[in-house]
Design an enzyme around this catalytic site. Structure first.
Site: not given
Ligand code: UDX
Length: 433
Positions: A123, A155-156, A254, A261, A264
């Site tokens: 990125t 996504r992880e 949502l 957190g 990314c």
């Molecule tokens: C993210 C993007 O989704 C992915 O496309 C990109 O390539 C890398 O960053 P990731 O960081 O692995 O992926 O996790 P993700 O599932 O997106 O969650 C990110 C954060 O948002 C987490 O802390 C999660 O707890 C939070 N989250 C996610 C929420 O609080 N509510 C939600 O509805 C979804």
């Protein structure tokens, strides 16, 4: 087609293993020789469902995958070279630290000796891919290479599935030759009708940041709605359901909680804000989402302290330390940020996480690490569910109740039904409910 992947973090390792699954001869390169040695012995440096099997299959059966610490030997016969190194936040100015990217570009320019494509999959702020071209063209004739932007959306915890069944593939390129080669590379996805979108390099770089920033903003939005719901007696889960059915809004991202957190969203949001500031663009929506997200942790922790009457010497249970379920990654974990704030108030934290405890030990936070959720819930003033691991979704609260006389629970991820827990004698606090 022979591929070389520079950097074996979450993006590089998943990308290399999945391209091997597509049938391509792939070498992944990393300067860390210990890590390379572990990987050549199928030992993955992080938890990611399914990666161990892929590594073993392509290291030992198909032999399509290999790991090396020597960039020079690995890139000189590659047709496509992917830059998948880290781009962490420079803590001072919020912008992305691109030093690893520039080093990779420099090393590539010293080692390519036939036409190849250099791809930024890390990125990177808009303009980076063109700068990579400038670096390489100092030593290599521009006819003998092309640069492409090809961001990832992994996504992880679901990275392999996200690679194998992406919503879209974005290719930012500057000529038909490189576009055709990249489309050929992703032909296995084409066969499952994955949209492959060709655009300019700059648009591709912006798509990545704009996508992550929009998702992060969507999370801050629903979290602000959650705070309002708590005040007016509404339930944010019903609100999110009622909103998400509208296809223009969508029901993903949502879920109200302690905020976003991970490795990314926080860094990408700050980097995108930095790019906007450098271009004198008012990106107040994103700065507001970022500021709200940062402050949310303090607000939530103070709320727990006051509602559970915590004081210096109190003991709490914290279930979940990773930033999200199905990963051992604790980077910018909201659970650990809450733990740090509680520790600063002299509060003791008994915690359990299915995968992230080894990583949590490396942080300078005093945690009593328990062997399971029930042990962590014994005899504490409050139980905090910080990460929505499946393992925490069907706990036996009658068993917990018999070992915890305070029976106060903060379900930060709304994985339980308030009425059910209140009916068995718990004081239940959800998020936005
Ligand atoms: C993210 C993007 O989704 C992915 O496309 C990109 O390539 C890398 O960053 P990731 O960081 O692995 O992926 O996790 P993700 O599932 O997106 O969650 C990110 C954060 O948002 C987490 O802390 C999660 O707890 C939070 N989250 C996610 C929420 O609080 N509510 C939600 O509805 C979804």
């Amino acid at each position: 087609m022979k591929l070389a992947i520079i950097g074996t973090g979450y993006v590089g390792l998943i990308t290399g293993a999945c391209f091997a699954e597509f049938g391509y001869q792939t070498v992944c390169i990393d300067k860390d020789e210990i890590r390379v040695n572990d990987l050549n012995n199928s030992k993955c440096p992080f938890y990611e469902p399914g990666i161990d099997n892929l590594l073993h299959k392509h290291l030992h059966k198909t032999k399509l995958l290999s790991f090396s610490s020597s960039l020079s030997q690995s890139v000189n016969d590659a047709d496509i070279i992917f830059i998948t190194v880290g781009t962490p936040t420079k803590r001072i100015e919020n912008e992305a630290d691109l030093s690893y990217v520039w080093n990779a570009a420099e090393e590539i320019s010293n080692n390519i000796n036939k036409y190849c494509i250099v791809v930024t999959k890390s990125t990177v702020p808009v303009g980076t891919t063109r700068e990579i071209k400038n670096i390489i063209s100092k030593k290599i004739n521009e006819k003998n290479f092309d640069v492409v932007s090809n961001p990832e959306f992994l996504r992880e915890g679901s990275a392999i599935n996200d690679f194998m069944r992406p919503d879209r593939v974005i290719i930012g390129c500057e000529n038909k030759k490189s576009e055709d080669i990249m489309k050929e590379l992703y032909r296995p996805l084409y066969l499952i009708e994955t949209p492959i979108i060709s655009t300019t390099i700059e648009s591709s770089e912006v798509i990545k940041y704009a996508s992550n920033s929009f998702l992060a903003t969507k999370i801050s939005f629903i979290n602000q709605v959650a705070d309002l719901c708590e005040k007016v007696g509404a339930d944010v889960q019903d609100v999110a359901k009622g909103m998400g059915i509208d296809k223009r809004i969508g029901n993903k991202f949502l879920h109200a909680g302690p905020g976003y957190g991970g490795s990314c969203f926080p860094k990408d949001v700050k980097a995108f804000i930095s790019t906007a500031e450098k271009n004198d663009i008012n990106f107040s929506i994103l700065t507001a989402a970022d500021k709200f997200n940062e402050e949310r942790i303090i607000k939530i922790t103070n709320n727990i302290i006051s509602k559970a009457n915590l004081a210096k010497g109190s003991q709490v249970s914290l279930l979940g330390l990773s930033f999200k379920p199905n990963t051992d990654d604790i980077r910018d974990s909201t659970s650990l940020k809450i733990a740090k704030l509680l520790q600063n108030k002299g509060i003791t934290i008994k915690s359990y996480d299915p995968e992230a405890m080894d990583n949590a030990k490396k942080e300078n936070i005093e945690l009593i690490l328990c062997s399971n959720a029930y042990e962590a819930c014994e005899d504490t003033k409050v139980i905090i569910i910080g990460t929505e691991w499946n393992e925490f979704r069907a706990l036996d609260f009658l068993k917990i109740k018999s070992a915890n006389r305070n029976r106060v629970i903060f379900d930060l991820r709304n994985i339980y039904n308030a009425k059910e827990l209140r009916d068995i004698g718990f004081q239940y606090f959800g998020t936005g409910t």
